[in-house]
Design a protein around this motif. Structure first.
Motif, short mmCIF file in Angstrom:
data_model
loop_
_atom_site.label_atom_id
_atom_site.label_comp_id
_atom_site.label_asym_id
_atom_site.label_seq_id
_atom_site.Cartn_x
_atom_site.Cartn_y
_atom_site.Cartn_z
N GLU A 48 -7.23 37.23 39.40
CA GLU A 48 -7.78 36.08 38.67
C GLU A 48 -7.56 34.75 39.40
O GLU A 48 -7.89 33.70 38.86
CB GLU A 48 -7.13 36.01 37.29
CG GLU A 48 -7.42 37.23 36.41
CD GLU A 48 -6.56 37.25 35.16
OE1 GLU A 48 -5.80 36.27 34.95
OE2 GLU A 48 -6.64 38.24 34.40
N THR A 49 -7.02 34.82 40.59
CA THR A 49 -6.71 33.59 41.33
C THR A 49 -7.99 32.82 41.67
O THR A 49 -8.99 33.39 42.09
CB THR A 49 -5.97 33.92 42.64
OG1 THR A 49 -4.71 34.52 42.30
CG2 THR A 49 -5.72 32.67 43.46
N ARG A 50 -7.92 31.49 41.48
CA ARG A 50 -9.05 30.61 41.80
C ARG A 50 -8.91 30.15 43.25
O ARG A 50 -8.23 29.17 43.56
CB ARG A 50 -9.07 29.41 40.86
CG ARG A 50 -9.33 29.78 39.41
CD ARG A 50 -9.42 28.54 38.55
NE ARG A 50 -8.11 27.87 38.42
CZ ARG A 50 -7.94 26.66 37.90
NH1 ARG A 50 -8.99 25.96 37.51
NH2 ARG A 50 -6.73 26.15 37.80
N ALA A 233 -1.58 26.40 39.69
CA ALA A 233 -2.87 26.18 39.05
C ALA A 233 -3.88 27.25 39.47
O ALA A 233 -4.71 27.68 38.66
CB ALA A 233 -3.40 24.78 39.41
N THR A 235 -3.32 30.36 40.10
CA THR A 235 -3.06 31.64 39.43
C THR A 235 -2.99 31.51 37.91
O THR A 235 -2.65 32.48 37.23
CB THR A 235 -1.73 32.23 39.93
OG1 THR A 235 -0.66 31.31 39.65
CG2 THR A 235 -1.78 32.51 41.43
N ASN A 236 -3.29 30.30 37.39
CA ASN A 236 -3.22 30.06 35.94
C ASN A 236 -1.85 30.39 35.37
O ASN A 236 -1.72 31.05 34.32
CB ASN A 236 -4.30 30.88 35.22
CG ASN A 236 -5.70 30.52 35.67
OD1 ASN A 236 -6.10 29.36 35.58
ND2 ASN A 236 -6.44 31.50 36.17
N GLU A 238 0.23 28.38 34.09
CA GLU A 238 0.49 27.55 32.92
C GLU A 238 1.84 26.84 33.00
O GLU A 238 2.57 26.73 32.00
CB GLU A 238 0.40 28.38 31.63
CG GLU A 238 -0.99 28.98 31.41
CD GLU A 238 -1.07 29.79 30.13
OE1 GLU A 238 -0.06 29.86 29.41
OE2 GLU A 238 -2.14 30.35 29.85
N ALA A 287 1.91 35.65 37.19
CA ALA A 287 1.19 34.55 37.84
C ALA A 287 2.15 33.63 38.57
O ALA A 287 1.85 33.14 39.66
CB ALA A 287 0.40 33.77 36.78
#
Length: 334
Positions: A48-50, A233, A235-236, A238, A287
């Motif tokens: 899910e990494t951006r 950020a 990897t979300n 949080e 994450a």
């Protein structure tokens, strides 16, 4: 021919003493991923990494490297040695791959050897020691402020104690130089002890230069911490920017304990532990670990790979006869 005063070129041998540390590092990282985060959670974070933010990470990494180069140039210039920036960067990259095989970045002291044709070896090594002392000071100051803001006074006290102890040792050695001259390596060469402590002495005599080096170090570690936040950020994870800036420097300090290679694993655990102590919840360990391991990959492994050609040149030079004496320093600037 090699004269009696020149070290004979020899073979570069692999130091098998690093194997246990390497095994501890790998084992530590595997246990972290499996037991703390969970393998599935870790790989889900990677999926899910951006990756669109990767350019920001690389820009911050470059800024950190530039600031480190300028800081070392400043210290060398204060000592009276005008070293070309390209040679300074070359020396830094040449010793970076060795950070993967030496705990606590001990290989950085070899930078003095890389500049031995321009700066006496022990003077160069002493300038690196001074730079590292300034870095520890920056991390302690950032840790003190950050942990106090997040209600962790005990950690702040530890960081404050480390900072005081560091400067007590530096002042003691500068004023009682015979103490360091008793070390086995320096016992028969007291002039080497003088050279090793020269950077500390000169910087203490030029507080403006010491202040500029300290500011450069603080900016460098701020860029490094911003890189961690960018990875968080991506990897979300949080985790907000405020707790990252406040608590990551304390994790880096923990990573300086020579348990694993380049602090990998130890600073990750310390950061997660401090987040929990501060009450920051929930923590997405998968994450978060993906981010902090990414920091090791970009901040250490990537630079080590880039540095391999420079290391090869460095090793080739080491096998050649030692150059003549380094030039005398120019009058130091105020």
């Amino acid at each position: 021919m090699t004269t009696a005063s020149e070290p004979a070129p020899g073979r570069v041998r692999f130091d098998w003493r690093i194997v246990p540390v390497a095994l501890v590092t790998v084992g530590f990282m595997v246990v972290l991923v499996r037991q703390l985060a969970g393998t599935e959670s870790f790989y889900a974070a990677l999926r899910e990494t951006r990756w669109g933010l990767i350019g920001v990470v690389l820009a911050l990494l470059a800024a950190n490297l530039l600031l480190a180069t300028l800081r070392w140039l400043l210290i060398l210039d204060t000592l009276g040695y005008r070293v070309p920036p390209g040679r300074v960067l070359h020396a830094m990259l040449a010793t970076w791959p060795l950070a993967l095989v030496t705990p606590a970045r001990a290989s950085d002291l070899l930078r003095g050897v890389a500049l031995r044709d321009l700066v006496p070896t022990f003077v160069g090594a002493g300038s690196v020691l001074a730079e590292k002392a300034i870095d520890v000071q920056s991390l302690c100051l950032m840790t003190i402020v950050g942990t106090l803001l997040y209600g962790l006074p005990s950690v702040a006290v530890l960081a404050g104690g480390l900072l005081i102890a560091e400067w007590c040792v530096i002042l003691l050695l500068v004023r009682k130089r015979e103490l360091i001259g008793r070390l086995p390596l320096l016992r028969r060469k007291p002039e080497k002890a003088e050279q090793l402590l020269l950077a500390f002495s000169v910087l203490l005599q030029r507080p403006l230069r010491l202040f500029l080096a300290a500011v450069s170090s603080l900016l460098s570690w701020t860029a490094s911490t911003a890189m961690v936040y960018t990875l968080l950020a991506m990897t979300n994870a949080e985790v907000g920017i405020a707790p990252t800036l406040a608590l990551w420097p304390a994790g880096v300090l923990a990573g300086m304990v020579p348990i694993t290679l380049a602090g990998m694993g130890t600073r990750d655990v310390a950061f997660i532990y401090l987040l929990r102590l501060s009450g920051w919840t929930p923590i997405r360990e998968g994450a978060l670990l993906a981010s902090t391991i990414g920091y090791s990959i970009f901040g250490t492994v990537l630079l080590a790979v880039i540095g391999i050609p420079f290391t090869v040149q460095f090793v080739v030079r080491l096998r050649q006869p030692a150059p003549g004496p380094a030039p005398e320093p120019k009058p130091p600037r105020n």
